[in-house]
Design a protein around this motif. Structure first.
Motif, mmCIF file in Angstrom:
data_model
loop_
_atom_site.group_PDB
_atom_site.id
_atom_site.type_symbol
_atom_site.label_atom_id
_atom_site.label_comp_id
_atom_site.label_asym_id
_atom_site.label_seq_id
_atom_site.Cartn_x
_atom_site.Cartn_y
_atom_site.Cartn_z
ATOM 1 N N TRP A 63 0.925 -1.102 0.055
ATOM 2 C CA TRP A 63 -0.021 0.138 0.062
ATOM 3 C C TRP A 63 0.941 1.248 0.124
ATOM 4 N N LEU A 64 0.587 2.249 -0.569
ATOM 5 C CA LEU A 64 1.148 3.595 -0.804
ATOM 6 C C LEU A 64 -0.089 4.702 -0.962
ATOM 7 N N LEU A 65 0.482 5.477 -0.119
ATOM 8 C CA LEU A 65 -0.555 6.673 -0.028
ATOM 9 C C LEU A 65 -0.006 7.485 -1.439
ATOM 10 N N VAL A 66 -1.115 8.043 -1.886
ATOM 11 C CA VAL A 66 -0.962 8.836 -3.070
ATOM 12 C C VAL A 66 -1.122 10.401 -2.727
ATOM 13 N N HIS A 67 -0.089 11.266 -2.704
ATOM 14 C CA HIS A 67 0.068 12.534 -2.613
ATOM 15 C C HIS A 67 -0.176 13.361 -3.962
ATOM 16 N N ALA A 68 -1.176 14.236 -3.883
ATOM 17 C CA ALA A 68 -1.419 15.142 -5.037
ATOM 18 C C ALA A 68 -0.116 16.267 -5.100
ATOM 19 N N GLY A 69 0.589 16.201 -6.007
ATOM 20 C CA GLY A 69 1.444 17.557 -5.992
ATOM 21 C C GLY A 69 1.019 18.592 -6.073
ATOM 22 N N ILE A 80 -9.553 14.359 -19.966
ATOM 23 C CA ILE A 80 -10.061 12.905 -19.401
ATOM 24 C C ILE A 80 -11.405 12.942 -19.226
ATOM 25 N N GLY A 81 -11.880 14.076 -18.516
ATOM 26 C CA GLY A 81 -13.178 14.242 -17.916
ATOM 27 C C GLY A 81 -14.102 13.949 -19.248
ATOM 28 N N ALA A 82 -13.831 14.718 -20.310
ATOM 29 C CA ALA A 82 -14.673 14.380 -21.398
ATOM 30 C C ALA A 82 -14.772 13.049 -22.173
ATOM 31 N N GLU A 83 -13.454 12.509 -21.881
ATOM 32 C CA GLU A 83 -13.528 11.049 -22.544
ATOM 33 C C GLU A 83 -14.224 10.025 -21.564
ATOM 34 N N LEU A 84 -14.250 10.219 -20.454
ATOM 35 C CA LEU A 84 -14.763 9.359 -19.460
ATOM 36 C C LEU A 84 -16.241 9.687 -19.016
ATOM 37 N N ASP A 85 -16.536 10.999 -19.420
ATOM 38 C CA ASP A 85 -17.806 11.786 -19.148
ATOM 39 C C ASP A 85 -18.146 11.977 -17.532
ATOM 40 N N ILE A 86 -17.007 12.260 -16.947
ATOM 41 C CA ILE A 86 -17.082 12.573 -15.627
ATOM 42 C C ILE A 86 -16.403 13.935 -15.310
ATOM 43 N N ASP A 87 -16.726 14.408 -14.024
ATOM 44 C CA ASP A 87 -15.894 15.806 -13.554
ATOM 45 C C ASP A 87 -14.775 15.216 -12.794
ATOM 46 N N VAL A 88 -13.765 15.778 -13.344
ATOM 47 C CA VAL A 88 -12.141 15.152 -12.697
ATOM 48 C C VAL A 88 -11.792 16.361 -11.995
ATOM 49 N N PRO A 89 -11.746 16.335 -10.548
ATOM 50 C CA PRO A 89 -11.275 17.298 -9.480
ATOM 51 C C PRO A 89 -9.856 17.541 -9.707
ATOM 52 N N VAL A 90 -9.456 18.634 -9.616
ATOM 53 C CA VAL A 90 -8.046 18.996 -9.432
ATOM 54 C C VAL A 90 -7.801 19.331 -7.994
ATOM 55 N N VAL A 91 -7.190 18.532 -6.952
ATOM 56 C CA VAL A 91 -6.680 18.574 -5.578
ATOM 57 C C VAL A 91 -5.288 18.807 -5.853
ATOM 58 N N LEU A 92 -4.729 19.707 -5.020
ATOM 59 C CA LEU A 92 -3.256 19.936 -5.154
ATOM 60 C C LEU A 92 -2.704 19.843 -3.639
ATOM 61 N N SER A 93 -1.574 19.512 -3.479
ATOM 62 C CA SER A 93 -0.903 19.515 -2.216
ATOM 63 C C SER A 93 -1.525 18.816 -1.014
ATOM 64 N N SER A 129 -12.178 13.035 2.248
ATOM 65 C CA SER A 129 -11.845 14.430 2.164
ATOM 66 C C SER A 129 -10.167 14.377 2.008
ATOM 67 N N PRO A 130 -9.574 14.954 1.140
ATOM 68 C CA PRO A 130 -8.158 15.102 1.132
ATOM 69 C C PRO A 130 -7.513 15.417 2.369
ATOM 70 N N VAL A 131 -6.418 14.902 2.701
ATOM 71 C CA VAL A 131 -5.826 15.254 3.906
ATOM 72 C C VAL A 131 -4.565 16.208 3.700
ATOM 73 N N THR A 132 -4.932 17.678 3.826
ATOM 74 C CA THR A 132 -3.935 18.563 3.541
ATOM 75 C C THR A 132 -2.960 18.684 4.548
#
Length: 166
Positions: A63-69, A80-93, A129-132
């Motif tokens: 298992w690895l935690l994934v950190h959004a840069g 990608i959101g248009a291709e998959l027909d979803i809203d892709v959120p952009v979470v940073l740090s 909820s992202p862990v900030t």
């Protein structure tokens, strides 16, 4: 509980599973991945993570935690959101979830493969909820002690998904 930043549509080819046990915190590492790729990994859309190096698994899935840069791969979320027909959120740090890495491939017919090495993902966890407040690093890095309790809480509330039963 579904957070507002999660897609409302069912995830393709991924099935919800029972909550996996939380790995021992002293063994847990995190990997920084540029947004929105980090969210796509943890939400179950992307079954491979492309790297220049092979994962050191020592024969066991890890298992690895994934950190959004801190930086976004601009335009990818919309494309990608248009291709998959979803809203892709952009979470940073922030820590957005975790992935279970089971191996690697040097070549793959998957559209997600860009190489030279692709880590194979067996399961994923998307935090409600992202862990900030967690600073990323190059390569794998240790989870800061200050974030450990929040990660443990999110692990218990998260949606666990698995590629193993696809």
């Amino acid at each position: 509980m579904t957070a507002a930043w999660l897609p409302t549509r069912a995830l393709p080819r991924v099935r919800a599973t029972a909550v996996d046990p939380f790995p021992a915190p002293d063994l847990l590492r995190a990997l920084s991945v540029q947004a929105p790729w980090s969210w796509l990994l943890c939400a179950g859309y992307k079954p491979l993570e492309n790297r220049k190096w092979r994962p050191n698994l020592r024969g066991e899935p890890r298992w690895l935690l994934v950190h959004a840069g801190a930086k976004e791969d601009r335009g990818v979320a919309e494309k990608i959101g248009a291709e998959l027909d979803i809203d892709v959120p952009v979470v940073l740090s922030a820590l957005v979830g975790a992935i279970l890495v089971s191996g690697y491939e040097n070549d793959s017919p998957s559209p997600w493969f860009v190489g030279p090495v692709a880590w194979t993902i067996d399961a994923c966890v998307l935090f409600a909820s992202p862990v900030t407040g967690v600073k990323g690093a190059l390569a794998l890095f240790r989870l800061p002690l200050a974030a450990e309790a929040r990660v443990l809480d999110e692990w218990g509330r998260a949606e666990h998904r698995s590629w193993r039963y696809a």
